[in-house]
Scaffold this motif. Structure first.
Motif, PDB file in Angstrom:
ATOM      1  N   GLN A  32       1.941  11.301   3.209  1.00 56.58           N
ATOM      2  CA  GLN A  32       2.071  10.755   1.858  1.00 56.58           C
ATOM      3  C   GLN A  32       2.154  11.894   0.849  1.00 56.58           C
ATOM      4  OE1 GLN A  32       2.178   7.465   0.910  1.00 56.58           O
ATOM      5  NE2 GLN A  32       2.037   6.683   3.004  1.00 56.58           N
ATOM      6  N   ASN A 166       8.547  -0.648   1.360  1.00 59.34           N
ATOM      7  CA  ASN A 166       7.363   0.077   1.823  1.00 59.34           C
ATOM      8  C   ASN A 166       7.600   0.825   3.131  1.00 59.34           C
ATOM      9  OD1 ASN A 166       5.880  -0.638  -0.378  1.00 59.34           O
ATOM     10  ND2 ASN A 166       4.727  -2.260   0.633  1.00 59.34           N
ATOM     11  N   ARG A 167       8.807   0.720   3.677  1.00 56.46           N
ATOM     12  CA  ARG A 167       9.164   1.522   4.853  1.00 56.46           C
ATOM     13  C   ARG A 167      10.169   2.613   4.484  1.00 56.46           C
ATOM     14  NH1 ARG A 167      11.785  -0.465   8.795  1.00 56.46           N
ATOM     15  NH2 ARG A 167      12.372  -2.543   8.091  1.00 56.46           N
ATOM     16  N   ARG A 186       6.196   4.074  -0.770  1.00 57.67           N
ATOM     17  CA  ARG A 186       5.827   2.654  -0.914  1.00 57.67           C
ATOM     18  C   ARG A 186       6.521   2.097  -2.166  1.00 57.67           C
ATOM     19  NH1 ARG A 186       0.731   1.760  -2.085  1.00 57.67           N
ATOM     20  NH2 ARG A 186       0.201   3.916  -2.653  1.00 57.67           N
ATOM     21  N   ASP A 189       5.481  -1.558  -3.244  1.00 55.95           N
ATOM     22  CA  ASP A 189       4.232  -1.628  -4.007  1.00 55.95           C
ATOM     23  C   ASP A 189       4.430  -1.105  -5.424  1.00 55.95           C
ATOM     24  OD1 ASP A 189       2.980  -2.638  -1.799  1.00 55.95           O
ATOM     25  OD2 ASP A 189       1.997  -0.769  -1.229  1.00 55.95           O
ATOM     26  N   GLU A 195       1.966  -0.576  -8.529  1.00 54.05           N
ATOM     27  CA  GLU A 195       0.973   0.345  -7.974  1.00 54.05           C
ATOM     28  C   GLU A 195       1.303   1.767  -8.412  1.00 54.05           C
ATOM     29  OE1 GLU A 195      -1.918   1.962  -6.876  1.00 54.05           O
ATOM     30  OE2 GLU A 195      -2.006  -0.044  -5.978  1.00 54.05           O
ATOM     31  N   ALA A 198       1.713   4.761  -6.044  1.00 48.89           N
ATOM     32  CA  ALA A 198       2.913   4.839  -5.216  1.00 48.89           C
ATOM     33  C   ALA A 198       4.030   5.618  -5.915  1.00 48.89           C
ATOM     34  CB  ALA A 198       3.401   3.439  -4.861  1.00 48.89           C
TER      35      ALA A 198
END
Length: 215
Positions: A32, A166-167, A186, A189, A195, A198
């Protein structure tokens, strides 16, 4: 075999299956990136922006305004200003080009002070951010200083109806290792749930790949 022994073996089997499933779920997710922690105030190209063909430049020469000009970089990568003909501009940062112009003008005036501002920019290939896959309009967009994932997704109109946001993943060239590295994103999101964690910072040359959902 006793009832207690059979029960113990059953629990062990469940634990192994759970570990296997969790390993499959996490496979390919990738590392991430840290969240973008601020709202950018600078909208133009960054300090290390590399001038590309068709960029529009303003050149200032202090105390000699007649030697300045507003020019567009020609497709051949060169510009022409008063006293300077066919100066190569593509591949240079604004500060590098200003220094080259200064050297040329030094033949005519004493200690010229030159500045170069990029007004409209297209960006060289290495300065673009490319978004491909399940988005409304896959495209390449010029990198701007402090550009975030949200900025890029707004520029391409968001996700398509069947996108698996999100993939998604980001491919970035690591100059230190000389290799490409992939990061998990993501986008679903970020766009659908707001979010903020993200949202991540982008870099020149990033490629964002958005797959379609399998169902």
């Amino acid at each position: 075999m006793s009832t207690l022994a059979r029960f113990s073996r059953f629990l062990a089997g469940v634990a192994i299956a759970t570990l296997a499933l969790s390993g499959c779920a996490g496979a390919g997710a990738g590392p991430q990136l840290p969240a973008a922690s601020f709202v950018a105030l600078q909208e133009g190209p960054g300090e290390e922006y590399v001038i590309g063909p068709l960029d529009e430049l303003t050149i200032f020469v202090w105390r000699n305004p007649e030697l300045g000009a507003s020019v567009q970089v020609r497709p051949d990568g060169r510009i022409t200003t008063p006293l300077i003909t066919d100066m190569p501009a593509v591949g240079k940062t604004p500060s590098m080009l200003a220094e080259d112009i200064k050297l040329q003008l030094s033949q005519y005036i004493q200690e010229p002070i030159v500045s170069v501002i990029v007004n409209k920019f297209a960006g060289t290939f290495s300065q673009q951010v490319r978004i491909v896959g399940a988005t409304e309009k896959p495209s390449s967009i010029p990198y701007r200083a402090n550009m975030t994932l949200l900025d890029a997704m707004i520029a391409v109109g968001g996700l398509s109806e069947y996108a698996a946001g999100n993939r998604a993943r980001l491919v970035r060239f690591d100059k230190q290792t000389g290799k490409q590295k992939e990061y998990a994103l993501r986008i679903g999101d970020l766009l659908k749930k707001g979010e903020s964690k993200a949202n991540v910072m982008l870099m020149p040359g990033d490629v964002i790949i958005i797959p379609e959902s399998n169902f």
